[in-house]
Write a protein that holds these residues in place. Structure first.
Motif, PDB file in Angstrom:
ATOM      1  N   ARG A  52       0.822  -1.214   0.000  1.00 61.31           N
ATOM      2  CA  ARG A  52       0.000   0.000   0.000  1.00 61.31           C
ATOM      3  C   ARG A  52       0.852   1.258   0.000  1.00 61.31           C
ATOM      4  NH1 ARG A  52      -2.791   3.802   3.363  1.00 61.31           N
ATOM      5  NH2 ARG A  52      -1.302   3.396   5.043  1.00 61.31           N
ATOM      6  N   VAL A  53       1.875   1.279   0.860  1.00 66.24           N
ATOM      7  CA  VAL A  53       2.720   2.476   0.967  1.00 66.24           C
ATOM      8  C   VAL A  53       3.537   2.671  -0.310  1.00 66.24           C
ATOM      9  CG1 VAL A  53       4.668   3.486   2.206  1.00 66.24           C
ATOM     10  CG2 VAL A  53       2.785   2.435   3.473  1.00 66.24           C
ATOM     11  N   LEU A  54       4.121   1.598  -0.827  1.00 68.95           N
ATOM     12  CA  LEU A  54       4.944   1.720  -2.029  1.00 68.95           C
ATOM     13  C   LEU A  54       4.091   2.065  -3.243  1.00 68.95           C
ATOM     14  CD1 LEU A  54       7.731   1.560  -3.295  1.00 68.95           C
ATOM     15  CD2 LEU A  54       7.415  -0.913  -3.542  1.00 68.95           C
ATOM     16  N   GLN A  55       2.920   1.472  -3.367  1.00 67.75           N
ATOM     17  CA  GLN A  55       2.044   1.768  -4.504  1.00 67.75           C
ATOM     18  C   GLN A  55       1.581   3.228  -4.467  1.00 67.75           C
ATOM     19  OE1 GLN A  55      -1.779  -0.336  -4.817  1.00 67.75           O
ATOM     20  NE2 GLN A  55      -1.304  -0.613  -6.988  1.00 67.75           N
ATOM     21  N   ALA A  56       1.251   3.730  -3.283  1.00 67.20           N
ATOM     22  CA  ALA A  56       0.824   5.130  -3.170  1.00 67.20           C
ATOM     23  C   ALA A  56       1.948   6.075  -3.589  1.00 67.20           C
ATOM     24  CB  ALA A  56       0.379   5.419  -1.739  1.00 67.20           C
ATOM     25  N   PHE A  57       3.181   5.742  -3.203  1.00 68.25           N
ATOM     26  CA  PHE A  57       4.315   6.573  -3.616  1.00 68.25           C
ATOM     27  C   PHE A  57       4.470   6.544  -5.128  1.00 68.25           C
ATOM     28  CE2 PHE A  57       8.732   7.441  -4.563  1.00 68.25           C
ATOM     29  CZ  PHE A  57       9.013   8.538  -3.764  1.00 68.25           C
ATOM     30  N   LEU A  58       4.335   5.367  -5.712  1.00 65.09           N
ATOM     31  CA  LEU A  58       4.433   5.242  -7.167  1.00 65.09           C
ATOM     32  C   LEU A  58       3.378   6.085  -7.869  1.00 65.09           C
ATOM     33  CD1 LEU A  58       5.094   1.465  -7.956  1.00 65.09           C
ATOM     34  CD2 LEU A  58       6.367   3.403  -8.882  1.00 65.09           C
TER      35      LEU A  58
END
Length: 256
Positions: A52-58
């Motif tokens: 979730r955190v990495l996808q939101a950053f992407l």
């Protein structure tokens, strides 16, 4: 059946899966007060939050890391639903990690639990969680010891996780007459892991061996100690630090 692309990103997933499947959900584990089901709930929440955190950053819309209340929905699931959710979240994390590896420099920094980490952290941290919590299920079997001995496990624990490992142990800790604790965890042929605590906080770093070690062990045991665990066989580590120094360092390490 674990898809090959997931196994490539999370090679420790299959051994963890086999360890879970060999036990009952209500069996106890080496992680104090946790059953096998509790471990699986925790791992499902880990995979979801990392993705979730990495996808939101992407996507250009960063989000804050949630606490462990993220696990609560999984506790309400049946065993079958939980198992499907765990595998699904691991697959999602693998997909997001692959996309990030393609679109971002590995040096890109992303906020995680109040600090910044680099992009490879997200898949690597899940790998570490799979190794560590598999040990919680199996103890010191050959697969666990080999994985814990890998140099990247020590590197990740010290440089990518670092101080959060020590913060719980520092709470209420007796800092002794000098108001400071320093311990050296030594594995022959490698840098020491140096842990410190004083009134201002905690520290953890890799440093060249110097002076006497507080605890000497193989690399697998050292990783376990950093994560507040200890091997089944106490003969796998030893100390000449004296009981009070050893007690304080062990108390600092046992809080996680």
């Amino acid at each position: 059946m674990i898809p090959s692309r997931v196994e490539e990103t999370l090679p420790e997933l299959a051994p963890f899966v086999h360890a879970v499947q060999a036990r009952r959900p209500d069996d106890g584990t080496w992680c104090e007060a946790w059953t096998v089901r509790d471990v699986l709930v925790h791992q499902t929440g880990n995979a979801e939050e990392l993705a979730r955190v990495l996808q939101a950053f992407l996507a250009g819309a960063p989000v804050e890391t949630r606490g462990f209340d993220r696990e609560e929905p999984y506790r309400l699931m049946s065993d079958t639903e939980l198992w499907a959710a765990f595998l699904s979240r691991c697959e999602k994390l693998s997909e997001v990690a692959a996309a990030a590896a393609q679109d971002l420099s590995p040096e890109t920094e992303v906020t995680w639990t109040g600090r910044t980490v680099k992009v490879p952290f997200f898949a690597e941290h899940m790998r570490e969680e799979l190794i560590l919590h598999r040990w919680d299920l199996t103890g010191d079997d050959g697969t666990a010891v080999r994985a814990l001995n890998e140099p990247w496990m020590t590197e990740h624990s010290v440089t990518s996780v670092g101080r959060p490992l020590l913060e719980r142990g520092r709470t209420g800790l007796d800092l002794g007459p000098e108001g400071r604790i320093e311990g050296r965890l030594r594995t022959p042929g490698t840098d020491d892991v140096v842990v410190t605590a004083d009134a201002d906080g905690t520290g953890i770093r890799l440093a060249a061996p110097e002076g006497p070690a507080t605890i000497e062990s193989d690399a697998a045991v050292r990783v376990l100690l950093l994560w507040g665990r200890r091997p089944a066989d106490p003969a796998r580590w030893h100390s000449t630090a004296g009981p009070e120094s050893l007690r304080r360092v062990r108390a600092l390490l046992s809080g996680y």
